[in-house]
Scaffold this motif. Structure first.
Motif, PDB file in Angstrom:
ATOM      1  N   ILE A  18       0.996  -0.922   0.171  1.00 27.11           N
ATOM      2  CA  ILE A  18      -0.173   0.261  -0.034  1.00 27.11           C
ATOM      3  C   ILE A  18       1.051   1.569  -0.273  1.00 27.11           C
ATOM      4  O   ILE A  18       1.821   1.341   0.897  1.00 27.11           O
ATOM      5  N   ASP A  19       0.852   2.198  -0.665  1.00 28.48           N
ATOM      6  CA  ASP A  19       1.582   2.940  -0.697  1.00 28.48           C
ATOM      7  C   ASP A  19       1.236   4.523   0.337  1.00 28.48           C
ATOM      8  O   ASP A  19       0.087   4.036   0.765  1.00 28.48           O
ATOM      9  N   GLU A  21       0.108   7.114   0.865  1.00 24.53           N
ATOM     10  CA  GLU A  21      -0.440   8.141   0.313  1.00 24.53           C
ATOM     11  C   GLU A  21      -1.812   7.799   0.323  1.00 24.53           C
ATOM     12  O   GLU A  21      -2.710   7.830   1.160  1.00 24.53           O
ATOM     13  N   GLU A  22      -2.160   5.988   0.512  1.00 23.53           N
ATOM     14  CA  GLU A  22      -3.378   5.638   0.393  1.00 23.53           C
ATOM     15  C   GLU A  22      -3.598   5.505   2.026  1.00 23.53           C
ATOM     16  O   GLU A  22      -4.590   5.333   2.455  1.00 23.53           O
ATOM     17  N   ARG A  23      -2.788   4.962   2.689  1.00 24.70           N
ATOM     18  CA  ARG A  23      -2.489   5.256   4.126  1.00 24.70           C
ATOM     19  C   ARG A  23      -2.604   5.912   4.753  1.00 24.70           C
ATOM     20  O   ARG A  23      -3.383   5.994   5.925  1.00 24.70           O
ATOM     21  N   ALA A  25      -3.825   8.650   3.215  1.00 25.74           N
ATOM     22  CA  ALA A  25      -5.802   9.012   3.306  1.00 25.74           C
ATOM     23  C   ALA A  25      -6.982   8.199   3.660  1.00 25.74           C
ATOM     24  O   ALA A  25      -7.853   8.055   4.330  1.00 25.74           O
ATOM     25  N   LEU A  26      -6.480   6.999   4.109  1.00 25.02           N
ATOM     26  CA  LEU A  26      -7.768   5.634   4.852  1.00 25.02           C
ATOM     27  C   LEU A  26      -7.318   5.990   5.843  1.00 25.02           C
ATOM     28  O   LEU A  26      -9.368   6.181   6.536  1.00 25.02           O
ATOM     29  N   GLU A  49     -10.121  -2.934   7.064  1.00 30.01           N
ATOM     30  CA  GLU A  49      -9.109  -2.010   5.906  1.00 30.01           C
ATOM     31  C   GLU A  49      -7.518  -1.897   6.914  1.00 30.01           C
ATOM     32  O   GLU A  49      -6.922  -1.332   5.999  1.00 30.01           O
TER      33      GLU A  49
END
Ligand code: SAM
Length: 449
Positions: A18-19, A21-23, A25-26, A49
């Motif tokens: 997972i990158d 930024e995604e982390r 955002a989550l 998640e």
């Protein structure tokens, strides 16, 4: 030729990368879901998640801050037990989740966060104690070197800038640095370390006075106004109990001055810092003060000398502890020695300066509870009383412009080190936040039979 770095890859619970930024955002979605009270989404984000509960948004809030704000105990429990929330993270204003819950009057949420803080700190103390014996030996030797050999200059010149430890958080560094004794613009006496941090400030006088009174007034009040030699004569004739007090950390000598009002039979002051000792000397503390004696070293050295038979076992009726640049682990270690240090008199009392975590309501409550539990473990019962410290200007020190190493204490220098003009109150650091903590909690401890 280098190209732009690829996004940081981390591995999620399902092992898929997972990158970053995604982390983030989550985690931000989780904060929103908590704020919205969306129970279903909060559960999915945490349980399925695996959103990071410690990531902070622009105001420094984590999902736990959000849950403290809404007051949802269910979310707090989920974030702490199933997620990786951290109870002590401060937001941009220095508030932990607990501080938010407290300010919102969310009592159940506050209690949950307090219990988590106490659990975490009790566990930390167990782990630190298990790992500490080697470290503390090394640290103690550093401190001894700094004091006995007066190596302040050698230490500060030889160590590369980036490896230097802070005078405020490393005892050996503090003991090897120079101090300044001065007055702030309100006329209060202050002692500043080489980084310009307040070691001791006149505003604490009320706390020191109340502490000396609480320690001595129940059994020794009638010594006030009498002469030391008359009192000792009465003690020798068996007409009165002696009073033997020990103070660890002289500072400005404030508590020692208040303890002197009771003309103790013996008054031992443990103080290692050469500049503090020089200050005490210049204020007459080494001249003919009956019963007063300085141990010129750290309390750890004193305990070693006691064990080696170089110091006499006395049995102190009053013990006070207020050092600088040590940590809770050191105070905790000192607690363990109290059953040996205190006299068997039912009037014997111990107290310490309780500024632990005093920038946050939650931290102050956690350390009040943790210190009481640790004292109880070694057989001391603690009574707390409150002292008002909330007048204007209290709880701050005013940076004087330069520490003894010639560097500016505050964060307000220009990049080239040029000093900016300062207005009153500007650049003040706080280690006591009366807005958060309220009154000072004065501990008074006695050995339970
Ligand atoms: C906050 S001041 C004490 C103020 C004092 N209670 C008063 O009323 O003025 C802390 C003092 O502890 C001393 N100190 C620091 N480390 C110490 C150590 N390891 N053992 C004993 N004293 C220490 C410092 O040099 C300083 O004088």
């Amino acid at each position: 030729m280098s190209s732009a770095a690829p996004p940081v890859q981390i591995t999620g619970s399902d092992e898929a990368p997972i990158d970053l930024e995604e982390r983030v955002a989550l985690a931000l979605r989780l904060i929103d879901a908590v704020c919205d009270g969306d129970d279903r989404l909060v559960k999915v984000l945490v349980n399925d998640e695996h959103a990071d509960c410690w990531i902070q948004d622009a105001q420094g809030w984590t999902a736990l801050h959000a849950a403290a704000h809404t007051g949802s105990v269910e979310h707090i429990k989920l974030l702490l037990r199933k997620g990786n929330a951290v109870w002590s993270i401060p937001d941009n204003l220095g508030c932990t989740a607990g501080d938010i819950a407290y300010s919102m009057n969310n009592t159940a949420a506050y209690e949950e966060l307090l219990a988590e803080g106490v659990r975490a700190e009790m566990l930390r103390a167990v782990l630190e104690a298990a790992n500490s014996s080697d470290d503390s030996e090394a640290g103690d030797e550093d401190a001894e070197m700094g004091v006995t050999e007066g190596t302040a200059d050698a230490v500060s010149n030889d160590v590369p800038e980036e490896q230097k430890l802070s005078t405020a958080s490393d005892n050996a560094t503090f003991l090897a640095s120079r101090l300044v004794f001065t007055h702030d613009s309100r006329g209060q006496p202050i002692a500043l370390d080489a980084e310009g941090n307040g070691v001791m400030m006149g505003w604490e006088s009320g706390i020191m006075q109340a502490t000396a009174r609480r320690m001595c007034e129940s059994a020794w009040a009638d010594r006030g106004g009498r002469k030391w030699d008359e009192l000792v004569k009465e003690e020798d004739e068996g007409e009165r109990e002696p009073l033997r007090v020990m103070n660890v950390g002289f500072g400005l000598g404030i508590i020692d001055t208040f303890l002197q009002e009771y003309h103790p039979t013996q008054h031992l002051i443990i103080e290692p810092h050469p500049d503090v000792l020089a200050f005490a000397r210049s204020n007459g503390w080494f001249d003919d003060r009956p019963g007063v004696r300085f141990y010129e070293g750290t309390w750890k050295q004193y305990l070693k000398d006691l064990e080696a038979g170089k110091e006499e076992y006395v049995g102190w009726d009053g013990v006070y502890f207020d050092t600088y640049s040590e940590h809770y682990a050191d105070l905790h270690a000192f607690f363990q020695t109290l059953p040996d240090l205190l006299s068997t008199s039912p009037n014997a009392r111990f107290s310490f300066f309780h500024g632990l975590g005093a920038t946050s309501r939650l931290l102050y409550d956690v350390y009040t509870t943790v210190s009481e539990l640790h004292l109880r473990e070694i057989g001391l019962a603690t009574e707390w009383s409150e002292v008002e410290v909330g007048e204007e200007g209290v709880g701050r020190w005013e940076a004087t412009g330069a520490g003894t190493d010639g560097k500016r204490a505050g964060k307000d220098d220009d990049a080239d080190g040029a000093k900016k003009p300062r207005t009153q109150g500007e650049g003040e650091k706080k280690y006591w936040r009366e807005d958060m903590v309220g009154r000072y909690r004065l501990p008074l401890c006695r050995l339970e039979c």
